[in-house]
Motif scaffolding. Structure first.
Motif, PDB file in Angstrom:
ATOM      1  N   SER A   1       0.849  -1.192   0.000  1.00 19.21           N
ATOM      2  CA  SER A   1       0.000   0.000   0.000  1.00 19.21           C
ATOM      3  C   SER A   1       0.887   1.246   0.000  1.00 19.21           C
ATOM      4  N   HIS A   2       0.502   2.229  -0.823  1.00 19.68           N
ATOM      5  CA  HIS A   2       1.305   3.441  -0.976  1.00 19.68           C
ATOM      6  C   HIS A   2       0.475   4.694  -0.695  1.00 19.68           C
ATOM      7  N   HIS A   3       1.097   5.822  -0.906  1.00 17.54           N
ATOM      8  CA  HIS A   3       0.481   7.135  -0.720  1.00 17.54           C
ATOM      9  C   HIS A   3      -0.688   7.325  -1.693  1.00 17.54           C
ATOM     10  N   SER A   4      -1.689   8.120  -1.268  1.00 15.53           N
ATOM     11  CA  SER A   4      -2.796   8.573  -2.127  1.00 15.53           C
ATOM     12  C   SER A   4      -3.625   7.445  -2.732  1.00 15.53           C
ATOM     13  N   GLY A   5      -3.825   6.361  -1.993  1.00 15.78           N
ATOM     14  CA  GLY A   5      -4.705   5.297  -2.442  1.00 15.78           C
ATOM     15  C   GLY A   5      -4.106   4.327  -3.438  1.00 15.78           C
ATOM     16  N   TYR A   6      -2.808   4.408  -3.676  1.00 20.16           N
ATOM     17  CA  TYR A   6      -2.158   3.495  -4.628  1.00 20.16           C
ATOM     18  C   TYR A   6      -1.783   2.183  -3.942  1.00 20.16           C
ATOM     19  N   GLN A   7      -1.856   1.097  -4.707  1.00 24.31           N
ATOM     20  CA  GLN A   7      -1.380  -0.217  -4.272  1.00 24.31           C
ATOM     21  C   GLN A   7      -0.666  -0.888  -5.441  1.00 24.31           C
ATOM     22  N   THR A   8       0.340  -1.682  -5.136  1.00 23.54           N
ATOM     23  CA  THR A   8       1.020  -2.474  -6.160  1.00 23.54           C
ATOM     24  C   THR A   8       1.023  -3.937  -5.747  1.00 23.54           C
ATOM     25  N   PHE A   9       0.923  -4.829  -6.758  1.00 27.90           N
ATOM     26  CA  PHE A   9       0.942  -6.270  -6.509  1.00 27.90           C
ATOM     27  C   PHE A   9       1.997  -6.931  -7.391  1.00 27.90           C
ATOM     28  N   TYR A  10       2.717  -7.864  -6.797  1.00 29.22           N
ATOM     29  CA  TYR A  10       3.820  -8.560  -7.457  1.00 29.22           C
ATOM     30  C   TYR A  10       3.518 -10.057  -7.374  1.00 29.22           C
ATOM     31  N   GLY A  11       3.294 -10.688  -8.542  1.00 27.65           N
ATOM     32  CA  GLY A  11       2.874 -12.084  -8.530  1.00 27.65           C
ATOM     33  C   GLY A  11       3.808 -13.031  -9.248  1.00 27.65           C
ATOM     34  N   HIS A  12       3.531 -14.350  -9.064  1.00 27.29           N
ATOM     35  CA  HIS A  12       4.293 -15.462  -9.641  1.00 27.29           C
ATOM     36  C   HIS A  12       5.725 -15.519  -9.113  1.00 27.29           C
ATOM     37  N   LEU A  13       5.930 -15.075  -7.857  1.00 22.96           N
ATOM     38  CA  LEU A  13       7.267 -15.073  -7.277  1.00 22.96           C
ATOM     39  C   LEU A  13       7.721 -16.505  -6.966  1.00 22.96           C
ATOM     40  N   SER A  14       9.027 -16.677  -6.943  1.00 24.95           N
ATOM     41  CA  SER A  14       9.578 -17.957  -6.500  1.00 24.95           C
ATOM     42  C   SER A  14       9.879 -17.915  -5.005  1.00 24.95           C
ATOM     43  N   LYS A  15       9.994 -16.687  -4.481  1.00 27.33           N
ATOM     44  CA  LYS A  15      10.296 -16.523  -3.059  1.00 27.33           C
ATOM     45  C   LYS A  15       9.784 -15.162  -2.601  1.00 27.33           C
ATOM     46  N   ILE A  16       9.234 -15.122  -1.382  1.00 27.90           N
ATOM     47  CA  ILE A  16       8.788 -13.860  -0.779  1.00 27.90           C
ATOM     48  C   ILE A  16       9.861 -13.409   0.211  1.00 27.90           C
ATOM     49  N   GLY A  17      10.286 -12.153   0.087  1.00 29.14           N
ATOM     50  CA  GLY A  17      11.377 -11.653   0.948  1.00 29.14           C
ATOM     51  C   GLY A  17      10.941 -10.664   2.000  1.00 29.14           C
ATOM     52  N   VAL A  18       9.627 -10.439   2.167  1.00 28.86           N
ATOM     53  CA  VAL A  18       9.132  -9.488   3.170  1.00 28.86           C
ATOM     54  C   VAL A  18       7.949 -10.119   3.893  1.00 28.86           C
ATOM     55  N   SER A  19       7.503  -9.465   4.957  1.00 34.70           N
ATOM     56  CA  SER A  19       6.359  -9.988   5.717  1.00 34.70           C
ATOM     57  C   SER A  19       5.275  -8.924   5.822  1.00 34.70           C
ATOM     58  N   THR A  20       4.045  -9.359   6.008  1.00 34.79           N
ATOM     59  CA  THR A  20       2.908  -8.439   6.108  1.00 34.79           C
ATOM     60  C   THR A  20       3.103  -7.474   7.279  1.00 34.79           C
ATOM     61  N   GLY A  21       2.828  -6.184   7.035  1.00 36.02           N
ATOM     62  CA  GLY A  21       2.997  -5.149   8.060  1.00 36.02           C
ATOM     63  C   GLY A  21       4.336  -4.444   7.992  1.00 36.02           C
ATOM     64  N   GLN A  22       5.261  -4.974   7.222  1.00 34.05           N
ATOM     65  CA  GLN A  22       6.598  -4.384   7.126  1.00 34.05           C
ATOM     66  C   GLN A  22       6.576  -3.157   6.222  1.00 34.05           C
ATOM     67  N   TYR A  23       7.334  -2.110   6.620  1.00 39.96           N
ATOM     68  CA  TYR A  23       7.484  -0.918   5.774  1.00 39.96           C
ATOM     69  C   TYR A  23       8.692  -1.133   4.866  1.00 39.96           C
ATOM     70  N   VAL A  24       8.535  -0.794   3.572  1.00 40.82           N
ATOM     71  CA  VAL A  24       9.634  -0.960   2.623  1.00 40.82           C
ATOM     72  C   VAL A  24       9.928   0.366   1.928  1.00 40.82           C
ATOM     73  N   ASN A  25      11.176   0.564   1.583  1.00 40.46           N
ATOM     74  CA  ASN A  25      11.600   1.762   0.862  1.00 40.46           C
ATOM     75  C   ASN A  25      11.562   1.522  -0.648  1.00 40.46           C
ATOM     76  N   LEU A  26      11.606   2.597  -1.395  1.00 43.10           N
ATOM     77  CA  LEU A  26      11.678   2.492  -2.843  1.00 43.10           C
ATOM     78  C   LEU A  26      12.923   1.702  -3.235  1.00 43.10           C
ATOM     79  N   GLY A  27      12.740   0.675  -4.073  1.00 43.15           N
ATOM     80  CA  GLY A  27      13.873  -0.128  -4.548  1.00 43.15           C
ATOM     81  C   GLY A  27      14.309  -1.232  -3.619  1.00 43.15           C
ATOM     82  N   GLN A  28      13.632  -1.386  -2.474  1.00 46.90           N
ATOM     83  CA  GLN A  28      14.021  -2.429  -1.514  1.00 46.90           C
ATOM     84  C   GLN A  28      13.614  -3.810  -2.014  1.00 46.90           C
ATOM     85  N   TYR A  29      14.444  -4.789  -1.785  1.00 48.23           N
ATOM     86  CA  TYR A  29      14.189  -6.180  -2.186  1.00 48.23           C
ATOM     87  C   TYR A  29      12.949  -6.719  -1.489  1.00 48.23           C
TER      88      TYR A  29
END
Length: 315
Positions: free
Chosen positions: A254-282
Motif C-alpha cells: 500500500s502506498h500514498h494517495s490510495g495506490y497499491q502495487t501487486f507482485y505475482g508469480h514469485l519464487s520466493k517472498i522476501g518481506v512480511s505483512t505489516g513491514q514498511y519498505v523503501n523504494l527499490g528495496q528487495y
C-alpha cells in the motif's frame, strides 16, 4: 445694518461682489504672501547639506527594494493559447513561457502528461501558480496562510470583490506549487520498474494463454530470469503476502494517495505483512508459481481499488 440694507447686500450677485477692486486687491495680496511662504519652506525630499539630490533618490529606491524584494508586483492574470507540436515536452514549454511545469498541468487539469496529443490546445497563464478548488467555509485569509501567499495577490489575480469564499470556486493561486508526489504522478514518474526484463504481456485485453478466450489483463508481465530480484516500485507498507492459485506467491504493498502495487508469480517472498519498505528495496524473486507459463513477474498498479496501466505512472 438695517433690514433693507441687509436685503440689498444679499441681493448683490456674488460674482459682481468678488469683482470689486478692494476685494481683488486683498485676494492678490493673500496669494502673494502664500507663495513667498511656500517658496522659503524646505522641501521634504530636499537633500541635506553635503549630499547630492541623486544620492538621496537612490537611497529611497534602495530602501523600497530591500523591504519588498520578496513580494512580486501585482499583475493582472491573462492567458495565451498554445498548440502542442510534435516533439514538445511540457517542461520545455513551461520554460519557454517562463512559468513552472506545475502551472501548466494544474491550469489545464492534466492528469497524465504522457497522454497529451499533437494538435491539442492548452492555456498558459501570464504568471506561475496553480488552480485550487475552494472548500466549503474556507476563507481567503486561511488560503493565503496555507500557501504563504498575500491575500491581496489572490484577490488581484482572480478579480475578487470579497474575501468570502464560495464552495468549489476555482481560484488561481499565484506562485503556489503542486506537491512533489502530485507532479511525479502527472509526469508518469511515480513508480519505478520492479524488475529487470522485458514486457511479455501488456495491460488490457488479450487472449488467455491457457484457454485462448479474450480476457482483461490488469497488469504487466515482465519476463526475467528465474530467481532475479524484485524490488518495491515505491515506498510503502506490505499489506498482504502469501500464495494464491492465480498469482502464485505474491506481495501486495500500500502506498500514498490510495495506490497499491501487486507482485505475482514469485519464487520466493522476501518481506512480511505489516513491514514498511523503501523504494527499490528487495521484496522477493522472479518465479513461475501459480497460473503461469514461464518465469516472469506479474506487476499490477491500483488506485482506490481500480486498475491503472502501470506504463502511464512508471519510469
Amino acid at each position: 445694518m438695517g433690514f433693507r440694507q441687509l436685503i440689498a447686500y444679499k441681493s448683490i450677485d456674488p460674482i459682481l461682489l468678488l469683482a470689486r477692486p478692494k476685494v481683488i486687491s486683498a485676494a492678490c495680496l493673500i496669494l502673494l504672501s502664500s507663495w513667498l511662504f511656500l517658496a522659503s519652506a524646505p522641501c521634504p525630499n530636499q537633500a541635506p547639506p553635503g549630499m547630492g539630490g541623486a544620492d538621496r533618490i537612490g537611497v529611497g529606491i534602495l530602501g523600497l527594494t530591500e523591504n519588498q524584494s520578496d513580494i512580486p508586483e501585482d499583475e493582472p492574470l491573462s492567458y495565451t493559447a498554445y498548440m502542442i507540436k510534435s516533439g514538445d515536452v511540457l517542461s520545455r514549454v513551461a520554460e519557454q513561457f517562463n512559468v513552472t511545469l506545475d502551472t501548466i498541468v494544474s491550469v489545464n487539469d492534466i492528469k497524465n502528461a504522457r497522454g497529451m496529443r499533437i494538435g491539442q490546445t492548452i492555456k498558459i497563464p501570464s504568471q506561475s501558480g496553480i488552480m485550487y478548488a475552494a472548500k466549503a467555509g474556507e476563507t481567503l485569509a486561511e488560503l493565503a496562510q496555507k500557501f504563504d501567499i498575500p491575500s491581496d495577490r489572490i484577490i488581484e489575480a482572480n478579480g475578487l470583490f470579497s474575501e468570502t469564499m464560495l464552495e468549489d470556486k476555482r481560484l488561481f493561486l499565484p506562485n503556489a506549487r503542486l506537491s512533489s508526489f502530485a507532479l511525479r504522478e502527472i509526469s508518469g514518474e511515480l513508480f519505478r520498474w520492479p524488475a529487470r526484463g522485458w514486457i511479455s504481456s501488456y495491460f488490457g485485453w488479450r487472449k488467455d494463454p491457457f484457454s485462448g478466450t479474450r480476457t482483461f489483463h490488469n497488469g504487466l508481465d515482465i519476463a526475467a530470469n528465474y530467481g532475479s530480484p524484485v524490488a518495491a516500485s515505491m515506498e510503502g507498507r506490505v499489506v498482504d503476502s502469501g500464495f494464491s492459485p492465480i498469482l502464485g506467491y505474491y506481495v501486495g504493498i500500500s502506498h500514498h494517495s490510495g495506490y497499491q502495487t501487486f507482485y505475482g508469480h514469485l519464487s520466493k517472498i522476501g518481506v512480511s505483512t505489516g513491514q514498511y519498505v523503501n523504494l527499490g528495496q528487495y521484496i522477493g524473486n522472479v518465479g513461475s508459481s501459480g497460473y503461469s507459463t514461464g518465469a516472469h513477474l506479474h506487476f499490477s498498479v491500483l488506485k482506490w481499488g481500480r486498475s491503472v496501466n502501470p506504463q502511464i505512472v512508471m519510469h
